[in-house]
Enzyme design. Structure first.
Site, PDB file in Angstrom:
ATOM      1  N   TYR A 145     -13.768 -28.577  21.735  1.00 23.45           N
ATOM      2  CA  TYR A 145     -15.207 -27.805  21.675  1.00 23.45           C
ATOM      3  C   TYR A 145     -14.856 -26.674  20.662  1.00 23.45           C
ATOM      4  CZ  TYR A 145     -19.390 -25.028  22.702  1.00 23.45           C
ATOM      5  OH  TYR A 145     -20.335 -24.415  22.620  1.00 23.45           O
ATOM      6  N   ASP A 240      -8.004 -23.478  16.279  1.00 27.46           N
ATOM      7  CA  ASP A 240      -9.210 -22.819  17.126  1.00 27.46           C
ATOM      8  C   ASP A 240      -8.536 -22.236  18.166  1.00 27.46           C
ATOM      9  OD1 ASP A 240     -11.322 -21.896  18.683  1.00 27.46           O
ATOM     10  OD2 ASP A 240     -12.489 -23.603  18.618  1.00 27.46           O
ATOM     11  N   LYS A 268     -13.720 -14.523  22.762  1.00 29.95           N
ATOM     12  CA  LYS A 268     -13.010 -14.561  24.087  1.00 29.95           C
ATOM     13  C   LYS A 268     -12.279 -12.987  24.161  1.00 29.95           C
ATOM     14  CE  LYS A 268     -14.568 -18.982  25.406  1.00 29.95           C
ATOM     15  NZ  LYS A 268     -14.577 -20.254  24.950  1.00 29.95           N
TER      16      LYS A 268
HETATM   17  C1  LIG Z   1     -15.431 -20.880  23.701  1.00 30.20           C
HETATM   18  C2  LIG Z   1     -15.002 -21.361  22.529  1.00 30.20           C
HETATM   19  C3  LIG Z   1     -15.652 -21.642  21.595  1.00 30.20           C
HETATM   20  C4  LIG Z   1     -17.136 -20.872  21.250  1.00 30.20           C
HETATM   21  O1  LIG Z   1     -17.226 -19.266  21.313  1.00 30.20           O
HETATM   22  P1  LIG Z   1     -18.669 -18.966  21.898  1.00 30.20           P
HETATM   23  O2  LIG Z   1     -18.133 -17.428  21.747  1.00 30.20           O
HETATM   24  O3  LIG Z   1     -18.926 -19.523  23.186  1.00 30.20           O
HETATM   25  O4  LIG Z   1     -19.514 -19.314  20.843  1.00 30.20           O
HETATM   26  C5  LIG Z   1     -15.062 -22.171  20.345  1.00 30.20           C
HETATM   27  N1  LIG Z   1     -13.995 -22.431  20.558  1.00 30.20           N
HETATM   28  C6  LIG Z   1     -13.246 -22.763  21.465  1.00 30.20           C
HETATM   29  C7  LIG Z   1     -11.961 -23.303  21.640  1.00 30.20           C
HETATM   30  C8  LIG Z   1     -13.897 -22.078  22.758  1.00 30.20           C
HETATM   31  O5  LIG Z   1     -12.962 -22.303  23.892  1.00 30.20           O
END
Ligand SMILES: *Cc1c(COP(=O)(O)O)cnc(C)c1O
Length: 427
Positions: A145, A240, A268
């Site tokens: 994701y 990511d 995060k």
């Molecule tokens: C949470 C997450 C996202 C998205 O971040 P948001 O702040 O919710 O838009 C993208 N990549 C990874 C790996 C994530 O865990």
């Protein structure tokens, strides 16, 4: 356990006002049934709901709260900054300080741009990658994701590697066709895509340690292979690290596995509980971003002073208190305890890296989307309900990572293991 009357009432009101009664789908408890939590207050390792029920929290706001809730240094930093105003629409010193902290921790990066969420970070990183390589396609992995931008809401059709099919109505197939999907930990699925589309692949994006289909660990050599093949085809490698950045180590997954990606995405933890995202990498790539280059990306509230202050305080505290040995040890001990409780009673596999882990209810090894999917989600739901009734809050889905914070200690460990015992007994 008190009643959950107020949660239920709020949920009824919310459901009339907001789709599904929530502002982010994962909060809705859809996978396990029941009423979502409405939290009144959180401190340390605990959440307290509007009915006064107390839960040991393994969601940690889905990752950011690595220090625990309401950590004094962070609260103080926000309070002090607040007195000078909440948003300026100009640059401020905090942006420079946080940029310095992030670049110091991640030697693969020479420049960074702050945004407001992980979604913005990955979306923008891909735009830069396309601008830099002048190519259109990207490779992502089935089950990873990267936020909810159009081209990333694609996992796979059947088979190992196929052209992208959008997961969500509203994503044009014309757009999704530029997203190629490979299988995590499957080298040949990536090779095949490069063989077929090598000249038009701008980037490979992945969660180097996956959290978003539950925790998946990269097999030996997998990340090195991705670094090599992207170099060979002159595509960019995008890590990511929205979840893993400052979580798995001070230098994220890339430090842990010794990989030097071209671009890295954050979210995060770097916001310390306020909305911050970031993307960055080599200078020659990042200099393409406006206003120094032609790749456009902007944000009214980007680099918000309060959000920067929370990020700075969080990263400084992580360093000052050297939190990793404690949170990693806690998580290891907890996982060992869970193993002991479940052994011989239920089928399970625990995947853990550092302070993130998932208990999959399958006896198969879990290393990709298909093996993750072999989990018994109804068994997960049963154990989950038992845990919640015993005052322990895990992510309400089999396919999410649980997080441990610096505030989790002996008491929390004992209470969690007791809750597990009770939950298993009730099945
Ligand atoms: C949470 C997450 C996202 C998205 O971040 P948001 O702040 O919710 O838009 C993208 N990549 C990874 C790996 C994530 O865990």
């Amino acid at each position: 356990m008190n009643s959950r009357e107020k949660c239920i009432q709020l949920y009824e009101r919310a459901s009339k006002l907001m789709p599904g009664g929530v502002n982010s789908p994962v909060r809705a408890f859809k996978a396990i049934g029941g009423t979502p939590l409405f939290t009144k207050k959180a401190t340390g390792a605990e959440l307290i709901d509007v009915d006064g029920n107390i839960y040991i929290d393994y969601v940690g706001s889905w990752g950011p709260m690595i220090l625990g809730h309401n950590f004094p240094d962070v609260v103080q930093a926000i309070e002090q900054t607040l007195r000078n105003g909440t948003s300026f629409g100009t640059s401020s010193e905090n942006e420079v300080i946080l940029a310095e902290l992030v670049l110091e921790a991640f030697p693969s990066m020479e420049m960074v741009r702050f945004v407001n969420s992980g979604t913005e970070a990955t979306m923008s990183a891909i735009r830069v990658a396309r601008g830099y390589t002048k190519r259109n396609k990207i490779i992502k992995f089935n089950g990873c994701y990267h936020g909810h931008a159009d081209g990333l809401l694609v996992k796979a059709g059947s088979g190992a590697a196929t052209l992208g099919i959008p997961d969500s109505p509203g994503v044009p197939a014309d757009y999704a066709k530029n997203t190629l999907v490979a299988e995590f930990n499957d080298i040949s699925s990536v090779e095949q895509l490069f063989n077929e589309h090598g000249d038009d692949i701008a980037a490979v994006i992945l969660e180097p340690v996956v959290g978003n289909m539950g925790v998946l660990i990269p097999k030996d050599g997998f990340l090195t292979f991705l670094r090599d093949i992207t170099k060979r085809y002159r595509a960019l490698l995008i890590f990511d690290e929205v979840m893993t950045g400052f979580r798995l180590s001070f230098g994220g997954a890339q430090q842990l596995y010794g990989i030097d990606p071209d671009l890295t995405c954050f979210g995060k933890v770097i916001g310390g509980g306020l909305p911050v995202g970031a993307y960055g990498g080599k200078r020659k790539i990042m200099e393409l971003v406006a206003p120094s280059g032609p790749v456009y990306q902007a944000g009214t509230l980007s680099g918000n002073p309060l959000a920067m202050a929370a990020g700075i305080a969080t990263i400084k505290a992580i360093k000052e208190y050297n939190i990793y040995p404690k949170i990693n040890k806690y998580t290891e001990t907890l996982c060992d305890g869970i193993k002991e409780i479940l052994s011989g009673k239920l089928p399970f596999t625990i995947n853990r890296v550092g302070s993130m882990f998932t208990v999959f209810f399958t006896d198969k090894e879990v290393f990709d989307w298909a093996s993750a999917k072999s989990s018994d989600t109804s068994l997960f739901a049963k154990v989950y309900k038992g845990l919640l009734d015993n005052g322990v809050f895990f992510p309400p889905s089999q396919f999410e990572a649980a997080f441990v914070s610096f505030a989790h200690g002996e008491t929390e460990l004992d209470r969690t293991l007791t809750a597990f015992k009770n939950a298993v007994k009730q099945i």
